[in-house]
Design an enzyme around this catalytic site. Structure first.
Site, PDB file in Angstrom:
ATOM      1  N   GLY A 162       1.271  -1.240   4.284  1.00  0.00           N
ATOM      2  CA  GLY A 162       1.562  -0.217   3.928  1.00  0.00           C
ATOM      3  C   GLY A 162       2.366   0.669   4.908  1.00  0.00           C
ATOM      4  O   GLY A 162       3.779   0.631   4.762  1.00  0.00           O
ATOM      5  N   HIS A 163       1.655   1.052   5.837  1.00  0.00           N
ATOM      6  CA  HIS A 163       2.258   1.783   7.001  1.00  0.00           C
ATOM      7  C   HIS A 163       3.574   1.420   7.450  1.00  0.00           C
ATOM      8  O   HIS A 163       4.529   2.029   7.705  1.00  0.00           O
ATOM      9  CB  HIS A 163       1.078   2.111   8.107  1.00  0.00           C
ATOM     10  CG  HIS A 163       1.664   2.969   9.116  1.00  0.00           C
ATOM     11  ND1 HIS A 163       1.444   4.368   8.762  1.00  0.00           N
ATOM     12  CD2 HIS A 163       2.106   2.946  10.475  1.00  0.00           C
ATOM     13  CE1 HIS A 163       2.329   4.895  10.139  1.00  0.00           C
ATOM     14  NE2 HIS A 163       2.534   3.926  11.023  1.00  0.00           N
ATOM     15  N   THR A 194      -8.101   5.951   9.575  1.00  0.00           N
ATOM     16  CA  THR A 194      -7.489   4.878   8.740  1.00  0.00           C
ATOM     17  C   THR A 194      -8.870   3.907   8.772  1.00  0.00           C
ATOM     18  O   THR A 194      -9.575   4.109   9.668  1.00  0.00           O
ATOM     19  CB  THR A 194      -6.416   4.095   9.350  1.00  0.00           C
ATOM     20  OG1 THR A 194      -6.068   2.854   8.425  1.00  0.00           O
ATOM     21  CG2 THR A 194      -6.396   3.738  10.745  1.00  0.00           C
ATOM     22  N   HIS A 211      -3.860  -4.581   7.376  1.00  0.00           N
ATOM     23  CA  HIS A 211      -3.953  -3.684   8.581  1.00  0.00           C
ATOM     24  C   HIS A 211      -3.135  -3.771   9.885  1.00  0.00           C
ATOM     25  O   HIS A 211      -3.230  -4.804  10.574  1.00  0.00           O
ATOM     26  CB  HIS A 211      -5.418  -3.372   9.211  1.00  0.00           C
ATOM     27  CG  HIS A 211      -5.482  -2.184   9.781  1.00  0.00           C
ATOM     28  ND1 HIS A 211      -6.001  -0.914   9.112  1.00  0.00           N
ATOM     29  CD2 HIS A 211      -5.245  -1.633  10.984  1.00  0.00           C
ATOM     30  CE1 HIS A 211      -6.007   0.121   9.870  1.00  0.00           C
ATOM     31  NE2 HIS A 211      -5.610  -0.144  11.088  1.00  0.00           N
ATOM     32  N   ASN A 251       0.882  -1.139  -0.220  1.00  0.00           N
ATOM     33  CA  ASN A 251      -0.010  -0.126   0.054  1.00  0.00           C
ATOM     34  C   ASN A 251       0.731   1.244  -0.295  1.00  0.00           C
ATOM     35  O   ASN A 251       1.851   1.378   1.041  1.00  0.00           O
ATOM     36  CB  ASN A 251      -0.846  -0.007   1.332  1.00  0.00           C
ATOM     37  CG  ASN A 251      -1.923   0.879   1.330  1.00  0.00           C
ATOM     38  OD1 ASN A 251      -1.479   2.191   0.883  1.00  0.00           O
ATOM     39  ND2 ASN A 251      -3.223   0.825   1.656  1.00  0.00           N
ATOM     40  N   GLU A 292      -8.838   0.253  -2.802  1.00  0.00           N
ATOM     41  CA  GLU A 292      -9.404  -0.137  -1.685  1.00  0.00           C
ATOM     42  C   GLU A 292     -10.318   0.974  -1.668  1.00  0.00           C
ATOM     43  O   GLU A 292     -10.074   2.326  -2.163  1.00  0.00           O
ATOM     44  CB  GLU A 292      -8.576  -0.392  -0.478  1.00  0.00           C
ATOM     45  CG  GLU A 292      -7.886  -1.599  -0.375  1.00  0.00           C
ATOM     46  CD  GLU A 292      -6.940  -1.511   1.024  1.00  0.00           C
ATOM     47  OE1 GLU A 292      -6.456  -2.657   1.445  1.00  0.00           O
ATOM     48  OE2 GLU A 292      -7.069  -0.654   1.643  1.00  0.00           O
ATOM     49  N   HIS A 335      -5.477   3.416  -1.646  1.00  0.00           N
ATOM     50  CA  HIS A 335      -6.821   3.634  -0.720  1.00  0.00           C
ATOM     51  C   HIS A 335      -7.229   5.100  -1.104  1.00  0.00           C
ATOM     52  O   HIS A 335      -6.877   5.899   0.006  1.00  0.00           O
ATOM     53  CB  HIS A 335      -6.958   3.149   0.606  1.00  0.00           C
ATOM     54  CG  HIS A 335      -7.951   3.285   1.263  1.00  0.00           C
ATOM     55  ND1 HIS A 335      -8.567   2.308   2.333  1.00  0.00           N
ATOM     56  CD2 HIS A 335      -9.112   4.001   1.085  1.00  0.00           C
ATOM     57  CE1 HIS A 335      -9.711   2.461   2.791  1.00  0.00           C
ATOM     58  NE2 HIS A 335     -10.013   3.693   2.025  1.00  0.00           N
TER      59      HIS A 335
END
Length: 239
Positions: free
Chosen positions: A213-214, A100, A190, A7, A70, A43
């Site tokens: 992603g993060h 988020t 997540h 992501n 997303e 996203h």
């Protein structure tokens, strides 16, 4: 092997903080694929605070692996996805002002709506996935929507992994087993990270894809982007 989709929202957040095109979202996407990522996830949100509509259209011809978009299936989002035609669309019930994603779908309550939206995507050959909490009882309703896959919302797992990893993953295993009974593919995402990914990957049956992603971008600040992608792929490898 479970596929790694990266992501790149955080790349867009960094770019937007300064304006201009540094870092370049499109260049990072291409670099990630070159480094071994097997998909690119974005996203886009209505306020375009990270990924913009322009990014979505710019990325489509450049992503050579799997393009996963997303978002909350509001009308503008649905229209955009139908125009871009990514390989996969992941439906997330997040509010416009959510920092988020923070919950999966209540598929029973939203069954008619999800059926309608998913049928539009599937008619265009777009694979669908819906964000789902680790709740085995919700799986049968998810299957009734016509979705191809579910994406397990893994915040609860990641939060509780340091305290009791066996308890943290229990409901996810149960949900995954139930999903297999209905022929649903399983994605997850997540707060998955280098710390907790391998245990999750090793214990969830039929895990087809993780979207990260993060954590990955944060870890890359220390380890480097190419090296971080390679470490993630090793975590996902089945020997």
């Amino acid at each position: 092997m479970t596929k790694l989709s990266v992501n790149i929202n955080k790349i867009a957040t960094l770019r937007n903080a300064r304006g201009g095109n540094v870092p370049s979202v499109t260049q990072v996407a291409m670099d990630l694929e070159r480094f071994g990522a097997q998909g690119i996830t974005i996203h886009p949100r209505p306020d375009q605070r990270h990924i913009t509509r322009k990014d979505v259209y710019d990325l489509k011809p450049l992503v050579k692996t799997e393009f996963n978009i997303e978002g909350n299936p509001q009308s503008a989002f649905v229209e955009m996805v139908l125009e871009v035609k990514p390989e996969q669309v992941t439906l997330v019930p997040d509010a416009d002002d959510a920092i988020t994603s923070n919950a999966g779908w209540d598929c029973e309550k939203n069954l008619t709506f999800l059926k309608s939206v998913i049928s539009k995507f599937k008619n265009e050959g777009i694979r669908t996935s819906i964000f789902l909490d680790p709740n085995p009882e919700m799986v049968k309703f998810a299957a009734e929507t016509g979705t191809d896959r579910i994406e397990l919302y893994t915040e609860f797992y990641a939060k509780n992994y340091p305290k009791d990893k066996e308890e943290a993953i229990k409901s996810y295993i149960e949900t995954a087993i139930e999903a297999e009974k209905y022929g649903l593919g399983i994605n997850a995402g997540h707060d998955l990270s280098l710390d907790n990914l391998k245990y999750f990957s090793d214990h969830i049956p039929n895990l087809l894809e993780v979207s990260i992603g993060h954590a990955l971008i944060s870890e890359a600040l220390y380890l480097g982007l190419e090296n971080t992608v390679q470490i993630y792929l090793k975590r996902l490898a089945k020997w």
